[in-house]
Enzyme design. Structure first.
Site, PDB file in Angstrom:
ATOM      1  N   CYS A   1       5.363  -1.333  30.322  1.00 25.77           N
ATOM      2  CA  CYS A   1       6.723  -0.792  30.246  1.00 25.77           C
ATOM      3  C   CYS A   1       7.480  -1.369  29.056  1.00 25.77           C
ATOM      4  CB  CYS A   1       7.480  -1.019  31.550  1.00 25.77           C
ATOM      5  SG  CYS A   1       7.569  -2.742  32.015  1.00 25.77           S
TER       6      CYS A   1
ATOM      7  N   ASN B   1       7.935  -6.439  25.159  1.00 21.98           N
ATOM      8  CA  ASN B   1       9.107  -6.926  24.422  1.00 21.98           C
ATOM      9  C   ASN B   1       9.208  -8.444  24.556  1.00 21.98           C
ATOM     10  OD1 ASN B   1       9.437  -4.183  24.412  1.00 21.98           O
ATOM     11  ND2 ASN B   1      11.142  -4.167  25.860  1.00 21.98           N
ATOM     12  N   ASP B   2       9.119  -8.901  25.793  1.00 17.63           N
ATOM     13  CA  ASP B   2       9.179 -10.348  26.001  1.00 17.63           C
ATOM     14  C   ASP B   2       7.851 -11.008  25.678  1.00 17.63           C
ATOM     15  OD1 ASP B   2      11.811 -11.130  26.712  1.00 17.63           O
ATOM     16  OD2 ASP B   2      11.597  -9.975  28.558  1.00 17.63           O
TER      17      ASP B   2
ATOM     18  N   ARG C   1      13.560 -12.110  20.220  1.00 21.05           N
ATOM     19  CA  ARG C   1      13.542 -10.653  20.085  1.00 21.05           C
ATOM     20  C   ARG C   1      14.848 -10.083  19.565  1.00 21.05           C
ATOM     21  NH1 ARG C   1      13.014  -8.560  26.332  1.00 21.05           N
ATOM     22  NH2 ARG C   1      14.144  -6.716  25.714  1.00 21.05           N
TER      23      ARG C   1
ATOM     24  N   HIS D   1      18.697  -5.173  23.372  1.00 25.44           N
ATOM     25  CA  HIS D   1      19.066  -4.154  24.343  1.00 25.44           C
ATOM     26  C   HIS D   1      19.777  -2.934  23.768  1.00 25.44           C
ATOM     27  CE1 HIS D   1      17.266  -6.811  27.143  1.00 25.44           C
ATOM     28  NE2 HIS D   1      17.120  -5.737  27.874  1.00 25.44           N
TER      29      HIS D   1
ATOM     30  N   ARG E   1      15.236  -0.440  35.489  1.00 25.95           N
ATOM     31  CA  ARG E   1      15.934  -1.683  35.139  1.00 25.95           C
ATOM     32  C   ARG E   1      17.181  -1.778  36.014  1.00 25.95           C
ATOM     33  NH1 ARG E   1      14.245  -0.592  29.461  1.00 25.95           N
ATOM     34  NH2 ARG E   1      13.179  -2.449  28.707  1.00 25.95           N
TER      35      ARG E   1
ATOM     36  N   GLU F   1       4.809 -10.677  31.113  1.00 23.64           N
ATOM     37  CA  GLU F   1       5.610 -10.727  29.886  1.00 23.64           C
ATOM     38  C   GLU F   1       5.780 -12.161  29.389  1.00 23.64           C
ATOM     39  OE1 GLU F   1       9.543  -9.120  30.580  1.00 23.64           O
ATOM     40  OE2 GLU F   1       9.619  -9.904  32.604  1.00 23.64           O
TER      41      GLU F   1
ATOM     42  N   ARG G   1      12.248  -2.679  39.375  1.00 19.60           N
ATOM     43  CA  ARG G   1      12.171  -4.081  38.956  1.00 19.60           C
ATOM     44  C   ARG G   1      13.367  -4.837  39.505  1.00 19.60           C
ATOM     45  NH1 ARG G   1      12.319  -5.739  32.709  1.00 19.60           N
ATOM     46  NH2 ARG G   1      14.520  -5.214  32.894  1.00 19.60           N
TER      47      ARG G   1
HETATM   48  C1  PEP Z   1       9.771  -6.234  28.345  1.00 22.81           C
HETATM   49  O1  PEP Z   1      10.090  -7.414  28.238  1.00 22.81           O
HETATM   50  O2  PEP Z   1       8.846  -5.708  27.693  1.00 22.81           O
HETATM   51  C2  PEP Z   1      10.508  -5.351  29.274  1.00 22.81           C
HETATM   52  C3  PEP Z   1      10.111  -4.113  29.487  1.00 22.81           C
HETATM   53  O3  PEP Z   1      11.616  -5.852  29.872  1.00 22.81           O
HETATM   54  P1  PEP Z   1      13.064  -5.993  29.166  1.00 22.81           P
HETATM   55  O4  PEP Z   1      12.972  -5.329  27.823  1.00 22.81           O
HETATM   56  O5  PEP Z   1      14.033  -5.343  30.093  1.00 22.81           O
HETATM   57  O6  PEP Z   1      13.207  -7.479  29.083  1.00 22.81           O
HETATM   58 MG    MG Z   2      11.333  -8.352  29.718  1.00 20.79          MG
END
Ligand code: PEP
Ligand code: MG
Length: 577
Positions: free
Chosen positions: A502, A454-455, A465, A189, A296, A431, A332
């Site tokens: 996203c 990302n996930d 991650r 993050h 978010r 995800e 979201r």
């Molecule tokens: C993701 O997981 O790609 C995503 C956009 O959500 P976050 O990064 O907030 O988990």
């Molecule tokens: Mg995510």
């Protein structure tokens, strides 16, 4: 001069003094003491010091934020004036002959637990207040600075072991040039925050960076994933030149940020932003965002000490929707858990938080959290183009149950004669690999998908991650991840549903040609990336990209794929070097 390597977490270069962000754990271990009188005096001094601090903060808040916001510090003062609380601490010191730290911490925990047991928002907030005050007294006992940002007075590069989303709230962003983080990876993050602010960042540098003294000159290269400590003049000059070139590229792209992203053969793609609050929303518009692909909402929950009420959420969402008028805003629902912790929810610690009761899983178990958020969103959507999206969907049942809760909220609002957005689209984040695999079934249940790379990368590759040691694995350019992305896009299109992305891959210049070739409809990214991605798309031919994507997906590693794109479309490599 010394160079350290890490993970490239947010593009760009910055040069400036280091600022060590130190989060010191408060040690409240139990110790036996002999002289209780001396211990009581020590406690008294700490209580007085805490009281003086709170009074000073109260006065400052009164001037800067007004009476309503300053109120909380009055409540904090009252806790220190509460004879029951203070006597309980003193009695424990006297009777059990124990140190003040342990007595304060244990008494506060027990008072807070009593408050938290009463199922009421007001008392839950009081429980948090008690713990806040207790921590202040503990810091006074241990003579620890008020906050890890004390002393940050000039624009600096933040150096830290790691930053939690709530730590970053403490930072005065106008004094941050970039980030250099010992832990973490490109999708942790801190990295996302840095990209949102358009600041360079590198993560996973290792512990050595923590030893660098505040004030030491650093160069952070967030594109290559390098930090130079105490650079010599020649090195600094080279970096200053690169800094200038990348500024020029960005300035040039910004001039056309508000034009649409239409390929040379006339196919238009929607370019929207990932945001967390109303300031981001305005910044996104300045950078040419055509709406929001990911709001978010967890930031609204992280920046406070108790759950936001339905009304507070309504105001916050409405303010953001107002910025975008009738342009799409994908909200979201709450995505906490994993590395996003909300202390006041007092959720039990989990062995594997990324695999635990996260996001929609928590919301489905906690209608007291989920329903006020949905009601607030539906209400705020009136007159706007609101879309609601559920994070971390793993099964068909997740979506069906979540949709049923939306229907329940709609029925309640109708019965209460409260206006709401009746036709808000409902979508999900894809995800989790299971969702990608059954995307054909999920596509029938929803209006849209947004791929969270990302996930999706961390779960597909079984690579945390936030762990720099496995950063090369949790990379969205992995062929396995790209193939899943293709499956998801094809499944959605089969059902005539639109698909966005996203996750951070959507803002990657080298990914844009592949994603266009795969037929992605919407790209959502940190606002500072929008101008460049739009510029890249305008210089591509969508038909050519179909063949390019096919070629890329047949390759064997992220490196090969990136080199292939650079070779096929040389201008991208030139502008991001
Ligand atoms: C993701 O997981 O790609 C995503 C956009 O959500 P976050 O990064 O907030 O988990
Ligand atoms: Mg995510």
């Amino acid at each position: 001069m010394k160079k350290l390597n890490g993970v490239a977490a947010s593009r760009g270069i910055c040069i400036g003094p280091a600022f060590q962000f130190l989060r010191i754990e408060l040690n409240t271990e139990k110790k036996d003491i002999i002289d209780t009188d001396a211990e009581l005096i020590r406690l008294n001094d700490a209580l007085n010091s805490a009281k003086n601090q709170i009074e000073a903060i109260y006065q400052k808040a009164l001037v800067e934020a007004g009476e309503a916001d300053a109120e909380i510090f009055q409540a904090h003062k009252m806790i220190l004036d509460d004879p029951e609380f203070i006597t309980a601490i003193r009695t424990r010191i006297e009777n059990e002959k124990i140190n003040s730290e342990f007595a304060v911490s244990e008494t506060a925990k027990s008072f807070a637990a009593t408050m938290a047991a009463i199922e009421d928002e007001y008392f839950a907030a009081r429980a948090t207040d008690i713990m806040d005050v207790a921590n202040r007294v503990l810091r006074a006992l241990m003579k620890i600075a008020e906050s890890p940002t004390e002393g940050l007075h000039e624009p600096s590069i933040i150096v830290a072991d790691d930053l939690t989303p709530s730590d970053t709230v403490l930072l005065d962003k106008s004094l941050v040039l970039g980030f250099c983080i010992a832990q973490g990876s490109a999708t942790s993050h801190t990295a996302i925050l840095a990209r949102g602010l358009g600041l360079p960042a590198i993560a996973g540098v290792g512990d050595e960076i923590i030893k660098v003294l505040s004030g030491t000159k650093l160069i952070v290269d967030g594109t290559k994933g390098e930090v130079v400590i105490d650079p010599d003049t020649q090195t600094e000059q080279i970096y200053r030149q690169r800094l200038e070139t990348s500024r020029n590229v960005q300035t040039e792209a910004l001039k056309f940020a508000h034009d649409v992203a239409q390929t040379k053969d006339g196919v238009e793609f929607e370019i929207v932003a990932n945001i967390g609050n109303v300031e981001d929303a305005k910044f996104a518009v300045e950078n040419g965002a055509e709406g929001v692909g990911l709001l978010r909402t967890e930031f609204l929950y992280l920046e406070r000490n108790s759950l936001p009420t339905e009304e507070e959420q309504y105001q916050a969402y409405k303010a953001i929707l107002d910025v975008f008028g009738d342009r799409p805003v994908v909200l979201r629902t709450l995505d906490v858990g994993g590395d996003k912790e909300i202390p006041y929810l007092n959720l039990p610690k989990e062995m594997n938080p990324f695999l635990g009761e996260r996001a929609i899983r928590l919301c489905l178990n906690r209608p007291d959290i989920f329903k006020p958020q949905l009601r607030a969103a539906l209400r705020a959507g009136v007159g706007h183009n609101l879309k609601i999206m559920f994070p971390m969907v793993a099964t068909l049942s997740d979506v069906r149950v979540a949709k049923a809760v939306v229907e329940e909220c709609k029925a309640e609002l109708t019965a209460e004669s409260i206006a709401f957005a009746r036709n808000a689209e409902i979508g999900i984040m894809v995800e989790i690999p299971s969702a990608a695999v059954v995307a054909d079934q999920l596509a029938k249940e929803v209006d849209f998908f947004s791929i969270g790379t990302n996930d999706l990368s961390q779960y597909t590759m079984a690579a945390d991650r936030t762990n720099p040691k496995v950063a090369e694995l949790s990379d969205a350019f992995q062929p396995a991840v790209l193939r899943l992305i293709k499956m998801v896009i094809d499944a959605a299109h089969q059902e005539k549903k639109w698909v966005g992305m996203c996750g951070e891959l959507a803002g990657e210049p080298l990914a844009a040609p592949i994603l266009i070739g795969l037929g992605l409809d919407e790209f959502s990214m940190s606002p500072p990336f929008i101008p460049l991605v739009k510029q890249i798309i305008r210089n591509l031919d969508s038909q050519d990209m179909i063949a390019l994507a096919q070629g890329a997906l047949a390759l064997e590693s992220p490196k090969e794929i990136q080199q292939f794109v650079k070779k096929e479309i040389p201008f991208i490599g030139e502008i991001i070097s």
